[in-house]
Design a protein around this motif. Sequence first.
Motif, short mmCIF file in Angstrom:
data_model
loop_
_atom_site.label_atom_id
_atom_site.label_comp_id
_atom_site.label_asym_id
_atom_site.label_seq_id
_atom_site.Cartn_x
_atom_site.Cartn_y
_atom_site.Cartn_z
N ARG A 10 9.95 6.14 -6.31
CA ARG A 10 8.75 6.80 -5.84
C ARG A 10 8.40 6.36 -4.43
O ARG A 10 8.44 5.19 -4.08
CB ARG A 10 7.58 6.47 -6.76
CG ARG A 10 6.34 7.30 -6.49
CD ARG A 10 5.27 6.98 -7.52
NE ARG A 10 4.24 8.00 -7.54
CZ ARG A 10 3.15 7.97 -6.79
NH1 ARG A 10 2.95 6.97 -5.96
NH2 ARG A 10 2.25 8.94 -6.87
N LYS A 11 8.04 7.34 -3.62
CA LYS A 11 7.58 7.11 -2.25
C LYS A 11 6.31 7.92 -2.04
O LYS A 11 5.93 8.72 -2.88
CB LYS A 11 8.65 7.56 -1.23
CG LYS A 11 9.99 6.92 -1.38
CD LYS A 11 9.98 5.56 -0.81
CE LYS A 11 11.40 5.00 -0.87
NZ LYS A 11 11.48 3.70 -0.32
N GLY A 12 5.69 7.77 -0.89
CA GLY A 12 4.51 8.56 -0.57
C GLY A 12 3.22 7.85 -0.93
O GLY A 12 3.21 6.69 -1.30
N ARG A 13 2.14 8.61 -0.88
CA ARG A 13 0.84 8.01 -1.17
C ARG A 13 0.28 8.55 -2.47
O ARG A 13 0.94 9.35 -3.15
CB ARG A 13 -0.12 8.27 -0.02
CG ARG A 13 -0.34 9.73 0.25
CD ARG A 13 -1.10 9.92 1.56
NE ARG A 13 -0.99 11.32 1.93
CZ ARG A 13 -2.01 12.14 1.99
NH1 ARG A 13 -3.22 11.71 1.74
NH2 ARG A 13 -1.84 13.38 2.33
N LYS A 14 -0.90 8.13 -2.80
CA LYS A 14 -1.53 8.51 -4.07
C LYS A 14 -1.68 10.02 -4.17
O LYS A 14 -2.15 10.68 -3.23
CB LYS A 14 -2.90 7.83 -4.16
CG LYS A 14 -3.58 8.00 -5.48
CD LYS A 14 -4.72 7.02 -5.62
CE LYS A 14 -6.02 7.65 -5.21
NZ LYS A 14 -7.17 6.77 -5.44
N LYS A 15 -1.25 10.59 -5.29
CA LYS A 15 -1.31 12.02 -5.60
C LYS A 15 -0.50 12.89 -4.64
O LYS A 15 -0.69 14.10 -4.57
CB LYS A 15 -2.76 12.51 -5.65
CG LYS A 15 -3.55 11.87 -6.76
CD LYS A 15 -4.90 12.50 -6.90
CE LYS A 15 -5.64 11.81 -8.03
NZ LYS A 15 -6.97 12.39 -8.20
N ASN A 16 0.37 12.28 -3.87
CA ASN A 16 1.23 13.04 -2.96
C ASN A 16 2.60 12.36 -2.91
O ASN A 16 3.07 11.95 -1.86
CB ASN A 16 0.61 13.11 -1.56
CG ASN A 16 1.26 14.17 -0.72
OD1 ASN A 16 2.01 15.00 -1.23
ND2 ASN A 16 0.99 14.14 0.56
N ALA A 17 3.23 12.27 -4.07
CA ALA A 17 4.47 11.52 -4.19
C ALA A 17 5.69 12.39 -3.88
O ALA A 17 5.68 13.60 -4.11
CB ALA A 17 4.61 10.97 -5.59
N PHE A 18 6.72 11.76 -3.36
CA PHE A 18 8.05 12.33 -3.29
C PHE A 18 9.01 11.22 -3.69
O PHE A 18 8.61 10.06 -3.79
CB PHE A 18 8.37 12.90 -1.90
CG PHE A 18 8.33 11.89 -0.79
CD1 PHE A 18 9.47 11.21 -0.41
CD2 PHE A 18 7.15 11.63 -0.11
CE1 PHE A 18 9.45 10.28 0.61
CE2 PHE A 18 7.11 10.70 0.91
CZ PHE A 18 8.26 10.03 1.27
#
Length: 114
Positions: free
Chosen positions: A9-17
């Motif tokens: 998992r990468k990205g920020r909260k509620k906006n994962a890629f």
Amino acid sequence: MSLRIRLQRKGRKKNAFYTIVVANSRSSRDGKFIDKIGFYNPKMNPFKVLLNINKAINWLQKGAKPTCTVKSIFFLKGVLFKKHLLNGVKKGIVEKSEIKKKIKTWILNQKNYF
């Protein structure tokens, strides 16, 4: 050491890629990994997948087990079908020259469904 092909998992909260990685099965989800083989973004419509198919097949042949989500991504991209054909070449069932034709027809058939 058992290897898993899984999502990191990468990205920020509620906006994962996610990146598709090969890692030791005992390491944490976002911890150390051995090789990075792709990228998956489920937030885009339609979802976006970038995958190095040759690396994925190489790791599958070495014995790495994909997780359920990664296995479904591999199915959609044709990785599992290509691995199946390459195993047929080893056994002498399929000619190496026929592989490209079979993969092209398979991709055309899949575009009708998705």
